[in-house]
Write a protein that holds these residues in place. Structure first.
Motif, PDB file in Angstrom:
ATOM      1  N   VAL A 174    -105.272 -56.077 -65.768  1.00  0.00           N
ATOM      2  CA  VAL A 174    -104.470 -54.857 -65.884  1.00  0.00           C
ATOM      3  C   VAL A 174    -104.741 -54.197 -67.237  1.00  0.00           C
ATOM      4  O   VAL A 174    -104.945 -52.986 -67.322  1.00  0.00           O
ATOM      5  CB  VAL A 174    -102.961 -55.152 -65.690  1.00  0.00           C
ATOM      6  CG1 VAL A 174    -102.110 -53.951 -66.083  1.00  0.00           C
ATOM      7  CG2 VAL A 174    -102.691 -55.570 -64.251  1.00  0.00           C
ATOM      8  N   TRP A 175    -104.753 -54.998 -68.296  1.00  0.00           N
ATOM      9  CA  TRP A 175    -105.061 -54.482 -69.644  1.00  0.00           C
ATOM     10  C   TRP A 175    -106.427 -53.798 -69.650  1.00  0.00           C
ATOM     11  O   TRP A 175    -106.581 -52.702 -70.187  1.00  0.00           O
ATOM     12  CB  TRP A 175    -105.007 -55.638 -70.636  1.00  0.00           C
ATOM     13  CG  TRP A 175    -105.509 -55.308 -72.011  1.00  0.00           C
ATOM     14  CD1 TRP A 175    -104.860 -54.595 -72.975  1.00  0.00           C
ATOM     15  CD2 TRP A 175    -106.772 -55.685 -72.572  1.00  0.00           C
ATOM     16  NE1 TRP A 175    -105.651 -54.510 -74.103  1.00  0.00           N
ATOM     17  CE2 TRP A 175    -106.823 -55.171 -73.878  1.00  0.00           C
ATOM     18  CE3 TRP A 175    -107.854 -56.415 -72.095  1.00  0.00           C
ATOM     19  CZ2 TRP A 175    -107.918 -55.356 -74.709  1.00  0.00           C
ATOM     20  CZ3 TRP A 175    -108.951 -56.604 -72.919  1.00  0.00           C
ATOM     21  CH2 TRP A 175    -108.972 -56.073 -74.212  1.00  0.00           C
ATOM     22  N   PHE A 176    -107.412 -54.443 -69.034  1.00  0.00           N
ATOM     23  CA  PHE A 176    -108.764 -53.883 -68.966  1.00  0.00           C
ATOM     24  C   PHE A 176    -108.738 -52.527 -68.259  1.00  0.00           C
ATOM     25  O   PHE A 176    -109.307 -51.546 -68.746  1.00  0.00           O
ATOM     26  CB  PHE A 176    -109.677 -54.854 -68.214  1.00  0.00           C
ATOM     27  CG  PHE A 176    -111.105 -54.398 -68.081  1.00  0.00           C
ATOM     28  CD1 PHE A 176    -112.083 -54.857 -68.942  1.00  0.00           C
ATOM     29  CD2 PHE A 176    -111.479 -53.523 -67.074  1.00  0.00           C
ATOM     30  CE1 PHE A 176    -113.401 -54.447 -68.809  1.00  0.00           C
ATOM     31  CE2 PHE A 176    -112.792 -53.098 -66.936  1.00  0.00           C
ATOM     32  CZ  PHE A 176    -113.750 -53.568 -67.814  1.00  0.00           C
ATOM     33  N   ALA A 177    -108.062 -52.463 -67.101  1.00  0.00           N
ATOM     34  CA  ALA A 177    -108.019 -51.223 -66.320  1.00  0.00           C
ATOM     35  C   ALA A 177    -107.317 -50.110 -67.088  1.00  0.00           C
ATOM     36  O   ALA A 177    -107.797 -48.974 -67.134  1.00  0.00           O
ATOM     37  CB  ALA A 177    -107.325 -51.470 -64.987  1.00  0.00           C
ATOM     38  N   VAL A 178    -106.197 -50.420 -67.703  1.00  0.00           N
ATOM     39  CA  VAL A 178    -105.419 -49.417 -68.442  1.00  0.00           C
ATOM     40  C   VAL A 178    -106.188 -48.968 -69.689  1.00  0.00           C
ATOM     41  O   VAL A 178    -106.258 -47.778 -69.992  1.00  0.00           O
ATOM     42  CB  VAL A 178    -104.021 -49.964 -68.786  1.00  0.00           C
ATOM     43  CG1 VAL A 178    -103.295 -49.038 -69.738  1.00  0.00           C
ATOM     44  CG2 VAL A 178    -103.220 -50.166 -67.509  1.00  0.00           C
ATOM     45  N   ARG A 179    -106.751 -49.910 -70.417  1.00  0.00           N
ATOM     46  CA  ARG A 179    -107.494 -49.568 -71.634  1.00  0.00           C
ATOM     47  C   ARG A 179    -108.737 -48.764 -71.286  1.00  0.00           C
ATOM     48  O   ARG A 179    -109.134 -47.886 -72.037  1.00  0.00           O
ATOM     49  CB  ARG A 179    -107.897 -50.834 -72.409  1.00  0.00           C
ATOM     50  CG  ARG A 179    -106.747 -51.589 -72.992  1.00  0.00           C
ATOM     51  CD  ARG A 179    -106.080 -50.853 -74.106  1.00  0.00           C
ATOM     52  NE  ARG A 179    -107.040 -50.672 -75.178  1.00  0.00           N
ATOM     53  CZ  ARG A 179    -106.865 -49.899 -76.217  1.00  0.00           C
ATOM     54  NH1 ARG A 179    -105.750 -49.235 -76.366  1.00  0.00           N
ATOM     55  NH2 ARG A 179    -107.771 -49.780 -77.149  1.00  0.00           N
ATOM     56  N   HIS A 180    -109.373 -49.062 -70.169  1.00  0.00           N
ATOM     57  CA  HIS A 180    -110.565 -48.305 -69.786  1.00  0.00           C
ATOM     58  C   HIS A 180    -110.203 -46.848 -69.521  1.00  0.00           C
ATOM     59  O   HIS A 180    -110.947 -45.948 -69.884  1.00  0.00           O
ATOM     60  CB  HIS A 180    -111.259 -48.915 -68.551  1.00  0.00           C
ATOM     61  CG  HIS A 180    -112.521 -48.189 -68.227  1.00  0.00           C
ATOM     62  ND1 HIS A 180    -113.667 -48.375 -68.959  1.00  0.00           N
ATOM     63  CD2 HIS A 180    -112.813 -47.254 -67.307  1.00  0.00           C
ATOM     64  CE1 HIS A 180    -114.614 -47.589 -68.481  1.00  0.00           C
ATOM     65  NE2 HIS A 180    -114.118 -46.896 -67.477  1.00  0.00           N
ATOM     66  N   VAL A 181    -109.071 -46.615 -68.901  1.00  0.00           N
ATOM     67  CA  VAL A 181    -108.630 -45.238 -68.644  1.00  0.00           C
ATOM     68  C   VAL A 181    -108.434 -44.512 -69.966  1.00  0.00           C
ATOM     69  O   VAL A 181    -108.901 -43.394 -70.140  1.00  0.00           O
ATOM     70  CB  VAL A 181    -107.308 -45.238 -67.839  1.00  0.00           C
ATOM     71  CG1 VAL A 181    -106.736 -43.838 -67.767  1.00  0.00           C
ATOM     72  CG2 VAL A 181    -107.552 -45.778 -66.443  1.00  0.00           C
ATOM     73  N   ARG A 182    -107.776 -45.160 -70.911  1.00  0.00           N
ATOM     74  CA  ARG A 182    -107.516 -44.529 -72.199  1.00  0.00           C
ATOM     75  C   ARG A 182    -108.789 -44.272 -72.984  1.00  0.00           C
ATOM     76  O   ARG A 182    -108.914 -43.284 -73.682  1.00  0.00           O
ATOM     77  CB  ARG A 182    -106.572 -45.399 -73.033  1.00  0.00           C
ATOM     78  CG  ARG A 182    -105.178 -45.406 -72.489  1.00  0.00           C
ATOM     79  CD  ARG A 182    -104.270 -46.188 -73.395  1.00  0.00           C
ATOM     80  NE  ARG A 182    -102.952 -46.271 -72.796  1.00  0.00           N
ATOM     81  CZ  ARG A 182    -102.101 -47.230 -73.021  1.00  0.00           C
ATOM     82  NH1 ARG A 182    -102.412 -48.199 -73.860  1.00  0.00           N
ATOM     83  NH2 ARG A 182    -100.940 -47.255 -72.437  1.00  0.00           N
ATOM     84  N   SER A 183    -109.765 -45.180 -72.863  1.00  0.00           N
ATOM     85  CA  SER A 183    -110.978 -45.022 -73.650  1.00  0.00           C
ATOM     86  C   SER A 183    -111.934 -43.998 -73.051  1.00  0.00           C
ATOM     87  O   SER A 183    -112.855 -43.561 -73.716  1.00  0.00           O
ATOM     88  CB  SER A 183    -111.693 -46.374 -73.803  1.00  0.00           C
ATOM     89  OG  SER A 183    -112.186 -46.817 -72.554  1.00  0.00           O
ATOM     90  N   THR A 184    -111.696 -43.604 -71.791  1.00  0.00           N
ATOM     91  CA  THR A 184    -112.595 -42.628 -71.191  1.00  0.00           C
ATOM     92  C   THR A 184    -111.973 -41.240 -71.060  1.00  0.00           C
ATOM     93  O   THR A 184    -112.591 -40.346 -70.548  1.00  0.00           O
ATOM     94  CB  THR A 184    -113.042 -43.092 -69.775  1.00  0.00           C
ATOM     95  OG1 THR A 184    -111.887 -43.268 -68.960  1.00  0.00           O
ATOM     96  CG2 THR A 184    -113.848 -44.373 -69.866  1.00  0.00           C
ATOM     97  N   THR A 185    -110.719 -41.097 -71.493  1.00  0.00           N
ATOM     98  CA  THR A 185    -110.070 -39.789 -71.379  1.00  0.00           C
ATOM     99  C   THR A 185    -110.088 -39.062 -72.694  1.00  0.00           C
ATOM    100  O   THR A 185    -110.352 -39.559 -73.730  1.00  0.00           O
ATOM    101  CB  THR A 185    -108.610 -39.927 -70.897  1.00  0.00           C
ATOM    102  OG1 THR A 185    -107.915 -40.802 -71.768  1.00  0.00           O
ATOM    103  CG2 THR A 185    -108.597 -40.394 -69.477  1.00  0.00           C
TER     104      THR A 185
END
Length: 133
Positions: free
Chosen positions: A122-133
Motif C-alpha cells: 500500500v505504501w509503495f502504491a500511494v508513494r508511487h502516485v505522489r512521486s509521479t504527480t
C-alpha cells in the motif's frame, strides 16, 4: 527496480514466498490437506498473487503494488481464520504434535509477513502516485 521502495516490495514478496513454502512443508508433514477451494486459494491468491503483482509492478508500478497488497491482505485473513480462529485440522492447536512447532511458527511468521507485506505494498502504491504527480 533501482529505488529502495522497489527493493522493499520485492523483499516482502520473496520473504513471504519462502515462509509459505516452509509452511507448506509443515502442512504436508502433518498431513493437513486443504479441500479443493482452499488449495486453489492458496495457489492462486497466496502464492501466485504476490509474484504476479511484483511482475506487473515492473511496468505498472501502482497496479502491481495493489495486486500485492490485496493478495497479501487476502492471505492474512485466510491464515488468521484457518490457523487461529476456526477449530479444525488447519488450526495450530490441532496439528500433529511432531509438526506443531514448525506449523505454528510458520503460521505466525505468515501473519507477520502478510501484515508487513500488505502495508508495504500500500505504501509503495500511494508513494508511487505522489512521486509521479
Amino acid at each position: 527496480m533501482g529505488r529502495a521502495r522497489d527493493w522493499a516490495l520485492a523483499a516482502v514478496v520473496f520473504v513471504h514466498l519462502a515462509i509459505s513454502l516452509v509452511h507448506g512443508r509443515a502442512h504436508a508433514g502433518a498431513q493437513v490437506f486443504l479441500p479443493l477451494p482452499g488449495a486453489l486459494f492458496v495457489y492462486i491468491v497466496i502464492l501466485a498473487g504476490p509474484l504476479v503483482g511484483l511482475a506487473v509492478s515492473r511496468w505498472r508500478p501502482r497496479a502491481g503494488a495493489w495486486i500485492v497488497a490485496f493478495s497479501l491482505g487476502g492471505a492474512l485473513i485466510f491464515g488468521l481464520v484457518n490457523h487461529f480462529i476456526i477449530a479444525g485440522p488447519d488450526h495450530v492447536a490441532h496439528v500433529a504434535a511432531e509438526w506443531r512447532t514448525l506449523f505454528g511458527a510458520t503460521a505466525a511468521l505468515l501473519v507477520a509477513s502478510e501484515s508487513v507485506g500488505a502495508a508495504t505494498a500500500v505504501w509503495f502504491a500511494v508513494r508511487h502516485v505522489r512521486s509521479t504527480t
